[in-house]
Design an enzyme around this catalytic site. Structure first.
Site, PDB file in Angstrom:
ATOM      1  N   CYS A 113       0.612  -0.919  -0.220  1.00  0.00           N
ATOM      2  CA  CYS A 113      -0.076  -0.036   0.576  1.00  0.00           C
ATOM      3  C   CYS A 113       0.963   1.393   0.220  1.00  0.00           C
ATOM      4  O   CYS A 113       0.115   2.406  -0.310  1.00  0.00           O
ATOM      5  CB  CYS A 113      -1.005   0.369   1.403  1.00  0.00           C
ATOM      6  SG  CYS A 113      -1.511  -1.481   1.767  1.00  0.00           S
TER       7      CYS A 113
ATOM      8  N   ARG B  27     -20.576   7.726  -3.051  1.00  0.00           N
ATOM      9  CA  ARG B  27     -22.743   7.449  -3.204  1.00  0.00           C
ATOM     10  C   ARG B  27     -23.358   8.155  -1.917  1.00  0.00           C
ATOM     11  O   ARG B  27     -22.991   8.409  -0.364  1.00  0.00           O
ATOM     12  CB  ARG B  27     -22.820   6.449  -2.268  1.00  0.00           C
ATOM     13  CG  ARG B  27     -22.592   5.102  -3.226  1.00  0.00           C
ATOM     14  CD  ARG B  27     -23.201   3.741  -1.918  1.00  0.00           C
ATOM     15  NE  ARG B  27     -21.927   2.804  -1.205  1.00  0.00           N
ATOM     16  CZ  ARG B  27     -21.335   2.854  -1.045  1.00  0.00           C
ATOM     17  NH1 ARG B  27     -20.455   2.121  -1.562  1.00  0.00           N
ATOM     18  NH2 ARG B  27     -20.759   2.552  -0.241  1.00  0.00           N
TER      19      ARG B  27
ATOM     20  N   SER C 218     -12.628   0.150   2.392  1.00  0.00           N
ATOM     21  CA  SER C 218     -11.966   0.732   0.968  1.00  0.00           C
ATOM     22  C   SER C 218     -12.310  -0.115   0.250  1.00  0.00           C
ATOM     23  O   SER C 218     -13.089  -1.074   0.301  1.00  0.00           O
ATOM     24  CB  SER C 218     -10.322   1.151   0.647  1.00  0.00           C
ATOM     25  OG  SER C 218      -9.821  -0.405   1.212  1.00  0.00           O
TER      26      SER C 218
ATOM     27  N   CYS D 141      -1.095   2.647   6.424  1.00  0.00           N
ATOM     28  CA  CYS D 141      -0.925   1.497   7.237  1.00  0.00           C
ATOM     29  C   CYS D 141      -0.864   0.665   5.863  1.00  0.00           C
ATOM     30  O   CYS D 141      -1.289   1.267   4.489  1.00  0.00           O
ATOM     31  CB  CYS D 141      -2.135   0.660   7.223  1.00  0.00           C
ATOM     32  SG  CYS D 141      -3.722   0.476   6.592  1.00  0.00           S
TER      33      CYS D 141
END
Length: 429
Positions: A90, A238, A266, A414
């Site tokens: 990540c 949304r 996510s 993270c």
């Protein structure tokens, strides 16, 4: 930090496109080119002024080995431009910026294109080990009799592939998937389902507002696919998200009482992001207007089972080095892997015992108010293309500091496998 000043002078990203069960319209390099072309076109310097290209990418596809180099050539940077790809899960997109920052800070480079790209919808399907061995036996078979003997070992499940993304999101040491690590943190810090859902709802509302207000204009560049469709905005948002709808979703990883659901985690998306980093000499030479100065960076490692605390472990050393409290940082970007994970980080910083025992502080680091955190939404509402997100949060932090008049910000995330990365920015004056 000692060394030459390093500036983030510009950047752009694609819209983040939600994966919908089939390969999306763009590969990682396609995405890199889609946002790289308009970014480079608007620069006052020639493309050969860039010394180096660095691109974070985790799921590299077979047709694009070293996607940094492929993207650099497709962007017209010339055969002489060195380009390499970074991978730290990540953190890959932030790693590209950090590597560029250190090169320029040390005086070896003047201007670098640093980015991240990921097309999670193109993550390959893989065969199970037994199936691979069977296919290998077929390849070694000599003559029809040997081949017929090998055929008797065929099992129906050999034809069922394994989803590579599921394997990639499971830690090989702890054998926990990333959602389960977030459940551990939710339990440790008492994060309840309603609190996690509320955070997720706010992420959608904030991104929807940022889109409607035009706050992402220039940062997000439209992408055009081969079918003639234009992708203009992050399509996973949304705007009407509410607690009642989120409450109907079942836990995804720890049934039936878990706190992590598809609604407060996510999204799986495709997207790319680039930043341009420059030395003070390059800024003056080309008449550039920096967005921010990169002041410091830090990487940390911890138990993979609690990888979600990576932002705490990587950001706190930066704060200690610069004598900063939580209140001294105007804006925070914490990548929203999971709502429970972000909330656990906030809770850890407010926990005096945790801060004394783990962070070697005199007491609690302090409270980070929500009006200073992910002010325009995050990965819950726009998605987390793994190799891209670290780049996006640094770019967006720089833009948000300029828009709000903030002076100082930290972008942090993270990292699967039990790591964390953080970067301290100051608004350019």
């Amino acid at each position: 930090m000692t060394g030459f000043p390093v500036y983030l002078v510009d950047g752009a990203r694609t819209p983040f496109i939600k994966a919908r069960g089939a390969p999306g319209p763009f590969t990682p390099v396609d995405l890199s080119v889609q946002c790289g072309r308009p970014l480079l076109t608007r620069q006052p310097f020639p493309r050969e002024a860039l010394d180096l290209v660095i691109l974070g990418c985790v799921n590299v596809i077979a047709d694009e080995m070293n996607p940094a180099r492929v993207a650099a050539l497709r962007l017209g940077l010339g055969a002489q431009t060195v380009a390499f790809t970074t991978q730290i899960n990540c953190g890959s997109g932030m790693q590209s910026i950090d590597t560029a920052y250190r090169y320029i800070r040390d005086g070896s480079h003047d201007m670098i294109l640093a980015g991240g790209a990921e097309a999670l919808s193109h993550t390959p399907l893989v065969l199970r080990e037994e199936a691979v061995e069977w296919y290998a036996g077929m390849g070694r078979a000599k003559g029809p009799v040997d081949m017929a003997r090998q055929m008797t070992g065929l099992r129906p499940d050999f034809l069922k592939p394994v989803i590579g993304l599921e394997r990639g999101l499971t830690d090989p040491i702890t054998e926990l998937n990333m959602g389960q690590t977030a459940e551990i943190l939710a339990h440790r810090f008492g994060i309840d389902r309603t609190t996690a859902d509320t955070y997720a709802m706010e992420s959608h509302h904030r991104l929807a507002k940022a889109q409607s207000e035009g706050w992402l204009d220039g940062e997000v560049e439209p992408a055009f696919d081969d079918d003639g469709h234009t992708h203009e905005t992050d399509d996973g948002v949304r705007p009407d998200s509410d607690l009642a709808s989120l409450a109907k979703l079942k836990p995804a990883f720890e049934k039936p009482y878990g706190k992590v659901t598809p609604g407060n985690a996510s999204q799986i998306t495709d997207g790319a992001s680039w930043t341009i980093l420059a030395s003070e000499a390059a800024v003056e030479r080309h008449g550039l207007t920096p967005l921010a100065r990169i002041v410091d960076s830090e990487w940390a490692a911890l138990d993979p089972a609690i990888m979600g605390l990576g932002p705490v472990m990587s950001s706190t050393p930066i704060a200690k080095r610069h004598g900063l409290s939580a209140d001294d940082v105007d804006l925070w970007e914490i990548n929203e892997a999971f709502a429970a994970q972000v909330l656990a980080c906030l809770a850890a910083w407010e926990d005096a015992d945790f801060c004394r025992e783990i962070l070697d502080l005199d007491g609690a680091f302090g409270r980070i108010d929500r009006d200073r955190l992910n002010i325009d939404g995050g990965a819950i509402s726009l998605g987390h293309p793994v190799g891209t997100s670290g780049n996006r949060i640094v770019l967006h932090l720089a833009n948000a500091l300029r828009r709000t008049g903030g002076r100082r910000g930290i972008a942090t995330e993270c990292i699967g496998g039990g790591q964390g990365g953080a970067m301290l920015l100051e608004a350019a004056t």
